[in-house]
Design an enzyme around this catalytic site. Structure first.
Site, PDB file in Angstrom:
ATOM      1  N   THR A  51       0.828  -1.209   0.000  1.00 24.56           N
ATOM      2  CA  THR A  51       0.000   0.000   0.000  1.00 24.56           C
ATOM      3  C   THR A  51       0.862   1.259   0.000  1.00 24.56           C
ATOM      4  OG1 THR A  51      -1.792  -1.153   1.132  1.00 24.56           O
ATOM      5  CG2 THR A  51      -1.820   1.234   1.269  1.00 24.56           C
ATOM      6  N   TYR A 138       3.097 -13.221   4.617  1.00 28.03           N
ATOM      7  CA  TYR A 138       2.062 -12.484   3.882  1.00 28.03           C
ATOM      8  C   TYR A 138       1.698 -13.233   2.612  1.00 28.03           C
ATOM      9  CZ  TYR A 138       0.050  -8.283   1.528  1.00 28.03           C
ATOM     10  OH  TYR A 138      -0.746  -7.374   0.874  1.00 28.03           O
ATOM     11  N   LYS A 166      -0.486 -12.823   7.519  1.00 29.58           N
ATOM     12  CA  LYS A 166      -1.468 -11.924   6.907  1.00 29.58           C
ATOM     13  C   LYS A 166      -2.036 -12.650   5.699  1.00 29.58           C
ATOM     14  CE  LYS A 166      -1.990  -7.540   4.396  1.00 29.58           C
ATOM     15  NZ  LYS A 166      -1.279  -6.349   3.838  1.00 29.58           N
TER      16      LYS A 166
END
Length: 298
Positions: A51, A138, A166
């Site tokens: 992000t 992740y 995650k």
């Protein structure tokens, strides 16, 4: 350095954006303001994840961001994003992180190459061996082009630095497979909208995009979801979360942050461009709905 138990106290980890000036330089005053909003809300911080457009930033910019953010000495936890396709480069980046005051690392599945179970296991093992801090693995097949194999968690179960996962595949079934592979591992939803669906399977919280624009509100959403008070979060949070993915992340979230006056420009690093998103009015309306919701659910 904080223990894994201390890190687990955060029900929200915010994958913080990298605000930029109109000429694509890092806007440090805006970054400081955003980081302080997360600390004030009690959210953990993920620095330089996807992000944050980390793969589009230069190594020099990323190093300066690390020095700046850790130098703020915020009263919250902060982990550093580690992700790419060349192992030696990621080991060098992790070594740089070791020189600064991080509480852990976010280790993404190797990009582009599509490794299998053994390749994925060796990748994560090498990075965790080089770390002195807890690591969150992740799974994000939409960006890495390969899904993490659930058996990776079994193979690495005894590693002292394996802290959490995650899970951002967008699949309840996939989450269930990870939970079966690692019944005791801390698992966070990597999709804001799916948190309530993962809670019955032992989800610990969310690594969030939405909390960039709604820090306290997302924390309250997570708290209510973890308490299984789903009637108080549906359908608004599903709509709000999905609205931030009307274009490639973080285009919408930067557009809304700019609309709210929290960052100076909605500028992106190439190859992304802010002109590819024009639906700010939609986000502004949802922002008002979220503010109203918070007043009722504070």
């Amino acid at each position: 350095m904080k223990s894994q138990a201390e890190l687990n106290k955060h029900v929200v980890w915010t994958a913080v954006v990298t605000p930029l000036t109109a000429d694509a330089k890092v806007d440090y005053p805006s970054l400081e303001a955003l980081l302080k909003k997360q600390a004030d809300a009690g959210n953990g911080i993920v620095l330089l994840g996807s992000t944050a457009e980390a793969l589009n930033l230069s190594t020099k910019d990323k190093q300066e961001i690390v020095k700046f953010a850790t130098g703020l000495r915020l009263k919250t936890s902060m982990i550093l994003g580690i992700g790419g396709h060349q192992l030696d480069e990621q080991l060098a980046w992790l070594k740089f992180g070791e020189e600064h005051a991080f509480d852990g690392y976010l280790l993404v599945t190797p990009l582009y190459a599509k490794p299998g179970l053994v390749g994925q296991t060796k990748w994560f093992e090498a990075l965790m061996n080089a770390s002195t801090r807890p690591c969150m693995l992740y799974n994000v097949p939409g960006r890495s082009a390969v899904a993490m194999h659930p058996e990776v968690l079994r193979h690495l179960a005894g590693h002292k630095n394996l802290w959490s996962l995650k899970e951002a595949s967008g699949s309840v079934e996939k989450y269930s497979q990870f939970r079966q592979a690692a019944p005791k591992l801390t698992i966070y939803s990597g999709d804001d909208a799916l948190l309530p669906f993962f809670v019955p399977m032992g989800c610990a919280g969310v690594v969030s995009v939405a909390s960039n624009v709604w820090p306290a509100e997302t924390k309250r959403y997570a708290e209510l979801s973890l308490a299984q008070k789903f009637e108080r979060v549906f359908p608004l949070w599903e709509k709000a979360s999905n609205s931030l993915f009307l274009a490639s992340n973080p285009l919408p979230v930067k557009a809304l942050l700019h609309h709210k006056g929290w960052i100076k420009t909605p500028a992106m690093q190439a190859p992304l461009h802010h002109d590819d998103f024009k639906q700010v009015a939609v986000l502004a309306q949802i922002d008002q709905e979220v503010q109203s919701w918070m007043k009722e659910n504070a």
